[in-house]
Design a protein around this motif. Structure first.
Motif, PDB file in Angstrom:
ATOM      1  N   ASN A  15       0.824  -1.193   0.000  1.00  0.00           N
ATOM      2  CA  ASN A  15       0.000   0.000   0.000  1.00  0.00           C
ATOM      3  C   ASN A  15       0.869   1.258   0.000  1.00  0.00           C
ATOM      4  OD1 ASN A  15      -2.343   1.633   0.199  1.00  0.00           O
ATOM      5  ND2 ASN A  15      -2.084   1.712   2.407  1.00  0.00           N
ATOM      6  N   VAL A  16       1.885   1.269   0.845  1.00  0.00           N
ATOM      7  CA  VAL A  16       2.781   2.429   0.902  1.00  0.00           C
ATOM      8  C   VAL A  16       3.557   2.559  -0.408  1.00  0.00           C
ATOM      9  CG1 VAL A  16       4.718   3.490   2.124  1.00  0.00           C
ATOM     10  CG2 VAL A  16       2.939   2.313   3.411  1.00  0.00           C
ATOM     11  N   LEU A  17       4.011   1.438  -0.966  1.00  0.00           N
ATOM     12  CA  LEU A  17       4.702   1.465  -2.257  1.00  0.00           C
ATOM     13  C   LEU A  17       3.810   2.076  -3.340  1.00  0.00           C
ATOM     14  CD1 LEU A  17       6.573  -1.956  -2.496  1.00  0.00           C
ATOM     15  CD2 LEU A  17       7.597   0.307  -2.705  1.00  0.00           C
ATOM     16  N   ASP A  18       2.558   1.662  -3.383  1.00  0.00           N
ATOM     17  CA  ASP A  18       1.625   2.205  -4.374  1.00  0.00           C
ATOM     18  C   ASP A  18       1.417   3.701  -4.197  1.00  0.00           C
ATOM     19  OD1 ASP A  18       1.304  -0.280  -5.525  1.00  0.00           O
ATOM     20  OD2 ASP A  18      -0.576  -0.722  -4.465  1.00  0.00           O
ATOM     21  N   ARG A  19       1.296   4.138  -2.954  1.00  0.00           N
ATOM     22  CA  ARG A  19       1.101   5.572  -2.697  1.00  0.00           C
ATOM     23  C   ARG A  19       2.322   6.377  -3.136  1.00  0.00           C
ATOM     24  NH1 ARG A  19      -1.092   6.030   3.261  1.00  0.00           N
ATOM     25  NH2 ARG A  19      -1.082   8.229   2.740  1.00  0.00           N
ATOM     26  N   LEU A  20       3.515   5.843  -2.911  1.00  0.00           N
ATOM     27  CA  LEU A  20       4.726   6.525  -3.356  1.00  0.00           C
ATOM     28  C   LEU A  20       4.794   6.576  -4.880  1.00  0.00           C
ATOM     29  CD1 LEU A  20       7.307   5.138  -0.792  1.00  0.00           C
ATOM     30  CD2 LEU A  20       6.689   7.541  -1.094  1.00  0.00           C
ATOM     31  N   ARG A  21       4.433   5.484  -5.518  1.00  0.00           N
ATOM     32  CA  ARG A  21       4.438   5.451  -6.988  1.00  0.00           C
ATOM     33  C   ARG A  21       3.425   6.444  -7.559  1.00  0.00           C
ATOM     34  NH1 ARG A  21       4.510  -0.752  -6.557  1.00  0.00           N
ATOM     35  NH2 ARG A  21       6.733  -1.212  -6.566  1.00  0.00           N
ATOM     36  N   ASP A  22       2.282   6.590  -6.883  1.00  0.00           N
ATOM     37  CA  ASP A  22       1.284   7.573  -7.316  1.00  0.00           C
ATOM     38  C   ASP A  22       1.849   8.992  -7.288  1.00  0.00           C
ATOM     39  OD1 ASP A  22      -0.586   5.590  -7.735  1.00  0.00           O
ATOM     40  OD2 ASP A  22      -1.662   5.966  -5.842  1.00  0.00           O
ATOM     41  N   LEU A  23       2.800   9.209  -6.395  1.00  0.00           N
ATOM     42  CA  LEU A  23       3.460  10.516  -6.296  1.00  0.00           C
ATOM     43  C   LEU A  23       4.706  10.590  -7.190  1.00  0.00           C
ATOM     44  CD1 LEU A  23       3.217  10.975  -2.430  1.00  0.00           C
ATOM     45  CD2 LEU A  23       1.890  12.185  -4.174  1.00  0.00           C
ATOM     46  N   ASN A  24       4.872   9.585  -8.038  1.00  0.00           N
ATOM     47  CA  ASN A  24       6.017   9.488  -8.961  1.00  0.00           C
ATOM     48  C   ASN A  24       7.359   9.421  -8.237  1.00  0.00           C
ATOM     49  OD1 ASN A  24       4.440   9.522 -11.330  1.00  0.00           O
ATOM     50  ND2 ASN A  24       4.253  11.740 -11.159  1.00  0.00           N
ATOM     51  N   ILE A  25       7.366   8.765  -7.108  1.00  0.00           N
ATOM     52  CA  ILE A  25       8.609   8.570  -6.364  1.00  0.00           C
ATOM     53  C   ILE A  25       9.047   7.128  -6.576  1.00  0.00           C
ATOM     54  CG2 ILE A  25       9.646   8.490  -4.066  1.00  0.00           C
ATOM     55  CD1 ILE A  25       7.648  10.744  -3.348  1.00  0.00           C
ATOM     56  N   THR A  26      10.225   6.974  -7.142  1.00  0.00           N
ATOM     57  CA  THR A  26      10.753   5.633  -7.408  1.00  0.00           C
ATOM     58  C   THR A  26      12.058   5.366  -6.666  1.00  0.00           C
ATOM     59  OG1 THR A  26      11.906   6.431  -9.380  1.00  0.00           O
ATOM     60  CG2 THR A  26       9.684   5.512  -9.683  1.00  0.00           C
ATOM     61  N   HIS A  27      12.717   6.440  -6.213  1.00  0.00           N
ATOM     62  CA  HIS A  27      13.996   6.314  -5.508  1.00  0.00           C
ATOM     63  C   HIS A  27      14.043   7.290  -4.332  1.00  0.00           C
ATOM     64  CE1 HIS A  27      14.983   4.516  -9.372  1.00  0.00           C
ATOM     65  NE2 HIS A  27      15.999   3.931  -8.758  1.00  0.00           N
ATOM     66  N   THR A  28      14.857   6.954  -3.346  1.00  0.00           N
ATOM     67  CA  THR A  28      15.082   7.862  -2.233  1.00  0.00           C
ATOM     68  C   THR A  28      16.042   8.951  -2.666  1.00  0.00           C
ATOM     69  OG1 THR A  28      16.987   6.643  -1.388  1.00  0.00           O
ATOM     70  CG2 THR A  28      14.809   5.957  -0.587  1.00  0.00           C
ATOM     71  N   LYS A  29      16.251   9.937  -1.809  1.00  0.00           N
ATOM     72  CA  LYS A  29      17.225  10.995  -2.101  1.00  0.00           C
ATOM     73  C   LYS A  29      18.634  10.412  -2.245  1.00  0.00           C
ATOM     74  CE  LYS A  29      15.245  15.110  -1.875  1.00  0.00           C
ATOM     75  NZ  LYS A  29      15.345  16.105  -2.897  1.00  0.00           N
ATOM     76  N   GLN A  30      18.879   9.292  -1.600  1.00  0.00           N
ATOM     77  CA  GLN A  30      20.188   8.644  -1.674  1.00  0.00           C
ATOM     78  C   GLN A  30      20.331   7.776  -2.912  1.00  0.00           C
ATOM     79  OE1 GLN A  30      18.156   8.423   1.132  1.00  0.00           O
ATOM     80  NE2 GLN A  30      19.189  10.126   2.153  1.00  0.00           N
ATOM     81  N   GLY A  31      19.266   7.686  -3.724  1.00  0.00           N
ATOM     82  CA  GLY A  31      19.325   6.927  -4.959  1.00  0.00           C
ATOM     83  C   GLY A  31      18.917   5.472  -4.841  1.00  0.00           C
ATOM     84  N   GLN A  32      18.442   5.082  -3.683  1.00  0.00           N
ATOM     85  CA  GLN A  32      18.036   3.692  -3.466  1.00  0.00           C
ATOM     86  C   GLN A  32      16.619   3.489  -4.010  1.00  0.00           C
ATOM     87  OE1 GLN A  32      18.055   2.791   0.694  1.00  0.00           O
ATOM     88  NE2 GLN A  32      18.698   0.696   0.355  1.00  0.00           N
ATOM     89  N   PRO A  33      16.372   2.421  -4.761  1.00  0.00           N
ATOM     90  CA  PRO A  33      15.011   2.173  -5.248  1.00  0.00           C
ATOM     91  C   PRO A  33      14.070   1.887  -4.074  1.00  0.00           C
ATOM     92  CG  PRO A  33      16.462   0.349  -5.826  1.00  0.00           C
ATOM     93  CD  PRO A  33      17.320   1.396  -5.197  1.00  0.00           C
ATOM     94  N   ILE A  34      12.848   2.397  -4.170  1.00  0.00           N
ATOM     95  CA  ILE A  34      11.920   2.227  -3.055  1.00  0.00           C
ATOM     96  C   ILE A  34      11.549   0.765  -2.836  1.00  0.00           C
ATOM     97  CG2 ILE A  34      10.984   4.561  -3.125  1.00  0.00           C
ATOM     98  CD1 ILE A  34       8.527   3.432  -4.617  1.00  0.00           C
ATOM     99  N   GLU A  35      11.637  -0.043  -3.865  1.00  0.00           N
ATOM    100  CA  GLU A  35      11.327  -1.463  -3.726  1.00  0.00           C
ATOM    101  C   GLU A  35      12.292  -2.176  -2.784  1.00  0.00           C
ATOM    102  OE1 GLU A  35      11.587   0.078  -6.675  1.00  0.00           O
ATOM    103  OE2 GLU A  35       9.520   0.045  -7.361  1.00  0.00           O
ATOM    104  N   ALA A  36      13.468  -1.604  -2.568  1.00  0.00           N
ATOM    105  CA  ALA A  36      14.475  -2.222  -1.716  1.00  0.00           C
ATOM    106  C   ALA A  36      14.313  -1.844  -0.241  1.00  0.00           C
ATOM    107  CB  ALA A  36      15.874  -1.826  -2.193  1.00  0.00           C
TER     108      ALA A  36
END
Length: 55
Positions: free
Chosen positions: A13-34
Protein backbone atom coordinates in the motif's frame (compact mmCIF):
# COMPACT_ATOMS: atom_id res chain seq x y z
CA UNK A 1 0.72 -11.10 16.15
CA UNK A 2 0.22 -9.74 12.66
CA UNK A 3 0.49 -12.14 9.82
CA UNK A 4 3.10 -11.90 7.11
CA UNK A 5 0.27 -11.32 4.64
CA UNK A 6 -0.94 -8.24 6.53
CA UNK A 7 2.57 -6.82 6.68
CA UNK A 8 3.02 -7.40 2.96
CA UNK A 9 -0.29 -5.65 2.22
CA UNK A 10 0.71 -2.62 4.30
CA UNK A 11 4.10 -2.42 2.56
CA UNK A 12 2.51 -2.71 -0.89
CA UNK A 13 0.00 0.00 0.00
CA UNK A 14 2.78 2.43 0.90
CA UNK A 15 4.70 1.46 -2.26
CA UNK A 16 1.62 2.20 -4.37
CA UNK A 17 1.10 5.57 -2.70
CA UNK A 18 4.73 6.52 -3.36
CA UNK A 19 4.44 5.45 -6.99
CA UNK A 20 1.28 7.57 -7.32
CA UNK A 21 3.46 10.52 -6.30
CA UNK A 22 6.02 9.49 -8.96
CA UNK A 23 8.61 8.57 -6.36
CA UNK A 24 10.75 5.63 -7.41
CA UNK A 25 14.00 6.31 -5.51
CA UNK A 26 15.08 7.86 -2.23
CA UNK A 27 17.22 10.99 -2.10
CA UNK A 28 20.19 8.64 -1.67
CA UNK A 29 19.32 6.93 -4.96
CA UNK A 30 18.04 3.69 -3.47
CA UNK A 31 15.01 2.17 -5.25
CA UNK A 32 11.92 2.23 -3.05
CA UNK A 33 11.33 -1.46 -3.73
CA UNK A 34 14.48 -2.22 -1.72
CA UNK A 35 13.20 -0.46 1.42
CA UNK A 36 11.54 -1.97 4.44
CA UNK A 37 8.17 -0.88 5.72
CA UNK A 38 9.52 1.63 8.25
CA UNK A 39 11.72 3.29 5.64
CA UNK A 40 8.84 3.40 3.17
CA UNK A 41 6.65 5.13 5.75
CA UNK A 42 9.40 7.70 6.31
CA UNK A 43 9.70 8.35 2.57
CA UNK A 44 5.92 8.74 2.31
CA UNK A 45 5.91 11.23 5.18
CA UNK A 46 8.68 13.25 3.49
CA UNK A 47 6.81 13.16 0.19
CA UNK A 48 3.56 14.28 1.84
CA UNK A 49 5.41 17.14 3.50
CA UNK A 50 6.87 18.23 0.16
CA UNK A 51 3.44 18.09 -1.47
CA UNK A 52 2.04 20.43 1.18
CA UNK A 53 4.87 22.93 0.69
CA UNK A 54 4.44 22.96 -3.08
CA UNK A 55 0.72 23.65 -2.86
Amino acid sequence: MKSVYQEKLKRNNVLDRLRDLNITHTKQGQPIEALGYASLKRELAIAAFREQIIR
